[in-house]
Design a protein around this motif. Structure first.
Motif, mmCIF file in Angstrom:
data_model
loop_
_atom_site.group_PDB
_atom_site.id
_atom_site.type_symbol
_atom_site.label_atom_id
_atom_site.label_comp_id
_atom_site.label_asym_id
_atom_site.label_seq_id
_atom_site.Cartn_x
_atom_site.Cartn_y
_atom_site.Cartn_z
ATOM 1 N N ILE A 150 0.853 -1.184 0.000
ATOM 2 C CA ILE A 150 0.000 0.000 0.000
ATOM 3 C C ILE A 150 0.893 1.239 0.000
ATOM 4 O O ILE A 150 1.788 1.379 0.844
ATOM 5 C CB ILE A 150 -0.915 0.029 1.246
ATOM 6 N N LEU A 151 0.635 2.150 -0.944
ATOM 7 C CA LEU A 151 1.403 3.394 -1.040
ATOM 8 C C LEU A 151 0.819 4.434 -0.088
ATOM 9 O O LEU A 151 -0.379 4.687 -0.092
ATOM 10 C CB LEU A 151 1.362 3.922 -2.475
ATOM 11 N N THR A 152 1.687 5.036 0.740
ATOM 12 C CA THR A 152 1.232 6.112 1.628
ATOM 13 C C THR A 152 1.494 7.457 0.955
ATOM 14 O O THR A 152 2.359 7.581 0.095
ATOM 15 C CB THR A 152 1.954 6.046 2.988
ATOM 16 N N SER A 153 0.755 8.464 1.360
ATOM 17 C CA SER A 153 0.776 9.745 0.641
ATOM 18 C C SER A 153 1.918 10.674 1.052
ATOM 19 O O SER A 153 2.304 11.560 0.286
ATOM 20 C CB SER A 153 -0.562 10.470 0.833
ATOM 21 N N TYR A 154 2.478 10.484 2.242
ATOM 22 C CA TYR A 154 3.547 11.367 2.716
ATOM 23 C C TYR A 154 4.774 11.280 1.802
ATOM 24 O O TYR A 154 5.210 10.190 1.429
ATOM 25 C CB TYR A 154 3.926 10.985 4.147
ATOM 26 N N VAL A 155 5.323 12.419 1.423
ATOM 27 C CA VAL A 155 6.519 12.485 0.575
ATOM 28 C C VAL A 155 7.691 12.953 1.441
ATOM 29 O O VAL A 155 7.634 14.004 2.069
ATOM 30 C CB VAL A 155 6.307 13.441 -0.616
#
Length: 200
Positions: A150-155
């Motif tokens: 699952i990709l998280t949105s924080y960069v």
């Protein structure tokens, strides 16, 4: 070590693959995977000195996928967290260039998960991917998503490198839920890198 018959979907051939985990530095084995490592990560990757130090200090492992005595894939992993929060970080995962797209990367991931569950009872796997919108960026992210990450949105922005990164997680505790808290995942990742780059 287990010998596993693996069906290469695209190559339409049968490969006998063997998964090996190396916890002590071995120059002969490194010579087998060094080309694959530098081919996949031509710049910015950890040096041989750092990788060797990680193994000597028992904070990381090398893993090799072998076909008829020749390395065709490699990975570098480390562990973070404790007890019920134990996670495996996949620092690097690479397949020999001519065999990419054959399913060997997926096979390596399955072996890594099985090894980490058996040896360390992990609850999840964490990776960091370059954050970008190019086809190459999206292909890498999609590979991991097909494997359940699952990709998280924080960069995340590192101080020493220009690239931006995002964290991805594969839960292994029976839950399909990953909280969208990339900052928390990067605490695991940053702690691992900090120890890995420490000289002693």
């Amino acid at each position: 070590m287990a010998n596993i018959t693996f069906d290469m979907r695209e190559a339409n051939a049968m490969l006998e693959l063997e998964f090996r985990t190396i916890k002590k530095w071995d120059e002969v084995l490194w010579a087998q995977i060094e080309r694959i490592y530098h081919e996949a990560f031509p710049s910015g990757a950890k040096t041989k000195v750092i990788l060797r130090s990680m193994l000597e200090r028992q904070i990381g492992c090398l893993h090799i996928g072998v076909h008829h005595g020749e390395a065709v894939a490699m990975a570098v992993t480390g562990l973070g967290g404790k007890d019920k929060d134990r996670m495996m970080m996949i620092d690097y995962l690479a397949v020999e260039q001519k065999l990419r797209g054959s399913g060997i990367g997926t096979w390596m991931l399955e072996q890594l998960k099985a090894w980490a569950l058996r040896e360390h009872g992990i609850t999840g796997v964490i990776i960091e991917v370059e954050s970008g919108s190019t086809d190459a960026h999206q292909e890498r992210i999609q590979f991991w998503q097909r494997s359940g990450f699952i990709l998280t949105s924080y960069v995340h922005q590192y101080r020493m490198v220009p690239e931006l990164y995002q964290a991805m997680m594969l839960p292994l505790d029976g839950s399909a839920y990953v909280r969208d808290d990339g900052e928390a995942l990067f605490r695991y990742i940053n702690a691992f890198h900090k120890i890995a780059y420490r000289k002693s």
